[in-house]
Design a protein around this motif. Structure first.
Motif, PDB file in Angstrom:
ATOM      1  N   ALA A  84       5.686  -2.219  -9.964  1.00 58.95           N
ATOM      2  CA  ALA A  84       4.292  -1.833  -9.737  1.00 58.95           C
ATOM      3  C   ALA A  84       4.074  -1.260  -8.340  1.00 58.95           C
ATOM      4  N   THR A  85       4.909  -1.638  -7.405  1.00 61.83           N
ATOM      5  CA  THR A  85       4.767  -1.166  -6.022  1.00 61.83           C
ATOM      6  C   THR A  85       5.491   0.157  -5.754  1.00 61.83           C
ATOM      7  N   SER A  86       6.270   0.637  -6.692  1.00 57.14           N
ATOM      8  CA  SER A  86       7.111   1.807  -6.448  1.00 57.14           C
ATOM      9  C   SER A  86       6.323   3.076  -6.143  1.00 57.14           C
ATOM     10  N   VAL A  87       5.358   3.414  -6.983  1.00 55.54           N
ATOM     11  CA  VAL A  87       4.580   4.636  -6.744  1.00 55.54           C
ATOM     12  C   VAL A  87       3.747   4.514  -5.471  1.00 55.54           C
ATOM     13  N   PRO A  88       3.021   3.419  -5.260  1.00 57.80           N
ATOM     14  CA  PRO A  88       2.298   3.295  -3.988  1.00 57.80           C
ATOM     15  C   PRO A  88       3.215   3.398  -2.767  1.00 57.80           C
ATOM     16  N   ASN A  89       4.395   2.793  -2.840  1.00 57.99           N
ATOM     17  CA  ASN A  89       5.324   2.878  -1.714  1.00 57.99           C
ATOM     18  C   ASN A  89       5.824   4.300  -1.488  1.00 57.99           C
ATOM     19  N   THR A  90       5.927   5.071  -2.557  1.00 55.44           N
ATOM     20  CA  THR A  90       6.377   6.449  -2.441  1.00 55.44           C
ATOM     21  C   THR A  90       5.406   7.271  -1.589  1.00 55.44           C
ATOM     22  N   PHE A  91       4.123   7.024  -1.753  1.00 53.04           N
ATOM     23  CA  PHE A  91       3.118   7.799  -1.020  1.00 53.04           C
ATOM     24  C   PHE A  91       2.657   7.123   0.265  1.00 53.04           C
ATOM     25  N   GLY A  92       3.020   5.871   0.454  1.00 53.52           N
ATOM     26  CA  GLY A  92       2.690   5.175   1.696  1.00 53.52           C
ATOM     27  C   GLY A  92       1.196   5.187   1.982  1.00 53.52           C
ATOM     28  N   SER A  93       0.844   5.544   3.209  1.00 55.24           N
ATOM     29  CA  SER A  93      -0.559   5.511   3.634  1.00 55.24           C
ATOM     30  C   SER A  93      -1.420   6.564   2.936  1.00 55.24           C
ATOM     31  N   HIS A  94      -0.800   7.476   2.215  1.00 55.95           N
ATOM     32  CA  HIS A  94      -1.551   8.496   1.475  1.00 55.95           C
ATOM     33  C   HIS A  94      -2.064   7.988   0.124  1.00 55.95           C
ATOM     34  N   TYR A  95      -1.532   6.871  -0.348  1.00 57.49           N
ATOM     35  CA  TYR A  95      -1.863   6.396  -1.689  1.00 57.49           C
ATOM     36  C   TYR A  95      -3.354   6.133  -1.902  1.00 57.49           C
ATOM     37  N   PRO A  96      -4.072   5.487  -0.987  1.00 60.39           N
ATOM     38  CA  PRO A  96      -5.511   5.268  -1.228  1.00 60.39           C
ATOM     39  C   PRO A  96      -6.288   6.574  -1.417  1.00 60.39           C
ATOM     40  N   ARG A  97      -5.923   7.621  -0.674  1.00 60.03           N
ATOM     41  CA  ARG A  97      -6.598   8.914  -0.840  1.00 60.03           C
ATOM     42  C   ARG A  97      -6.300   9.490  -2.228  1.00 60.03           C
ATOM     43  N   LEU A  98      -5.058   9.351  -2.688  1.00 56.45           N
ATOM     44  CA  LEU A  98      -4.700   9.834  -4.023  1.00 56.45           C
ATOM     45  C   LEU A  98      -5.425   9.024  -5.105  1.00 56.45           C
TER      46      LEU A  98
END
Length: 119
Positions: A84-98
């Motif tokens: 479950a953490t893989s995609v969020p970790n891929t984008f790092g700090s950009h994930y909340p914006r996505l």
């Protein structure tokens, strides 16, 4: 040793215009001088279980060795686990914006059969 069958190493040296885009303007995490890698093994016959095991062991060992000298970032197209953490970790700090964009454009998560960004 490399297992029997087909093995592929893809190495991309990160440089040039790709790395000159300001960090906040793209969700792709990339840094000049880093090397993006993908390690692939395949086999011709699933009935020969030892080929499958050898190929998987080789991929995991090779990736682990490369991870000792690389960054922890993952290119989304090369993501190979389903945590479950893989995609969020891929984008790092950009994930909340996505996620905010996904909530606006696809609040019901219709487009989810992919490396999904959860709205």
């Amino acid at each position: 040793p490399t297992p029997a069958g087909c093995t592929i190493w893809l190495l991309h040296y990160m440089h040039g215009p790709l790395c000159r885009v300001p960090f906040a303007e793209t969700p792709l995490i990339r840094e000049a001088g880093h090397i993006l890698f993908n390690v692939v093994a395949s086999w011709a016959n699933d009935s020969e279980q030892h080929h499958v095991s050898d190929a998987q062991s080789w991929v995991h060992a090779t990736a682990a060795a490369l991870n000792t000298v690389g960054s922890r970032g993952v290119y989304l197209n090369y993501l190979s686990d389903e945590k479950a953490t893989s995609v969020p970790n891929t984008f790092g700090s950009h994930y909340p914006r996505l996620q905010a964009i996904k909530r606006q454009l696809d609040p019901d998560n219709f487009f989810h059969n992919n490396r999904n960004i959860v709205p």
